[in-house]
Design a protein around this motif. Sequence first.
Motif, short mmCIF file in Angstrom:
data_model
loop_
_atom_site.label_atom_id
_atom_site.label_comp_id
_atom_site.label_asym_id
_atom_site.label_seq_id
_atom_site.Cartn_x
_atom_site.Cartn_y
_atom_site.Cartn_z
N UNK A 1 7.33 1.27 2.10
CA UNK A 1 8.07 1.90 3.18
C UNK A 1 9.07 0.88 3.69
N UNK A 2 10.24 1.33 4.10
CA UNK A 2 11.30 0.43 4.56
C UNK A 2 11.61 0.72 6.02
N UNK A 3 11.58 -0.33 6.84
CA UNK A 3 11.96 -0.21 8.25
C UNK A 3 13.29 -0.93 8.40
N UNK B 1 4.98 1.29 12.77
CA UNK B 1 3.90 0.76 11.94
C UNK B 1 2.58 1.47 12.20
N UNK B 2 2.36 1.94 13.42
CA UNK B 2 1.13 2.66 13.75
C UNK B 2 0.97 3.93 12.93
N UNK B 3 2.08 4.51 12.51
CA UNK B 3 2.03 5.70 11.66
C UNK B 3 1.97 5.38 10.18
N UNK B 4 1.92 4.09 9.85
CA UNK B 4 1.93 3.66 8.44
C UNK B 4 0.79 2.70 8.13
N UNK B 5 -0.43 3.02 8.55
CA UNK B 5 -1.54 2.07 8.32
C UNK B 5 -1.78 1.84 6.83
N UNK B 6 -1.92 0.57 6.47
CA UNK B 6 -2.23 0.21 5.10
C UNK B 6 -1.07 0.28 4.13
N UNK B 7 0.11 0.63 4.61
CA UNK B 7 1.28 0.75 3.72
C UNK B 7 1.90 -0.62 3.45
N UNK B 8 2.57 -0.73 2.31
CA UNK B 8 3.38 -1.90 2.01
C UNK B 8 4.71 -1.72 2.73
N UNK B 9 5.13 -2.73 3.49
CA UNK B 9 6.30 -2.61 4.35
C UNK B 9 7.36 -3.64 3.95
N UNK B 10 8.61 -3.16 3.88
CA UNK B 10 9.76 -4.05 3.78
C UNK B 10 10.62 -3.81 5.00
N UNK C 1 1.39 -8.71 2.08
CA UNK C 1 2.10 -7.79 1.18
C UNK C 1 3.40 -7.28 1.79
N UNK C 2 3.71 -7.65 3.01
CA UNK C 2 4.95 -7.23 3.66
C UNK C 2 6.04 -8.26 3.37
N UNK C 3 7.30 -7.86 3.54
CA UNK C 3 8.42 -8.77 3.32
C UNK C 3 9.58 -8.38 4.23
N UNK C 4 10.56 -9.30 4.33
CA UNK C 4 11.77 -9.07 5.12
C UNK C 4 12.97 -9.42 4.25
N UNK C 5 14.01 -8.63 4.37
CA UNK C 5 15.29 -8.91 3.73
C UNK C 5 16.36 -8.71 4.80
#
Length: 129
Positions: free
Chosen positions: A3-5, A52-61, A84-88
């Motif tokens: 998922x991308x924020x 993020x509260x609506x995306x529990x356990x998801x991989x986040x970028x 497992x999360x990252x920032x760009x």
Amino acid sequence: MSKVIVTGHGGYGTAMKRNLGMLVGEMAGFYFVDFNENDSLDDLQKKLGEVLGGLPGEDILFACDLTGGSPFRTAAMMCMEHPRWAVVAGVNTSAYSEMSFNLELPPAELAKLACDVARETIMMFPAQE
């Protein structure tokens, strides 16, 4: 599936949502968060936390407007607790579009793809030698 924020200063998130909506349509798996002039860092953390509260356990970028700004630093701090999360940061519309078709990649690989596409699509006209 990642998922991308998308977050940044002013109306960056909202503007990117509109921009990308015109080009690729609805962006499933993308979420957009603005850090506005009157927002505190606590406000930004709360907004990101709500998504993020609506995306529990998801991989986040997290895709931020620029390196070193408050949205980038806040996202980086969150990533320290989630390996497992990252920032760009600093990617362009071409990179966002390409990311939307590759959400099966883990966040770090998706971030690398975004950087590669952004570099490849930056140009100047007329070209100079």
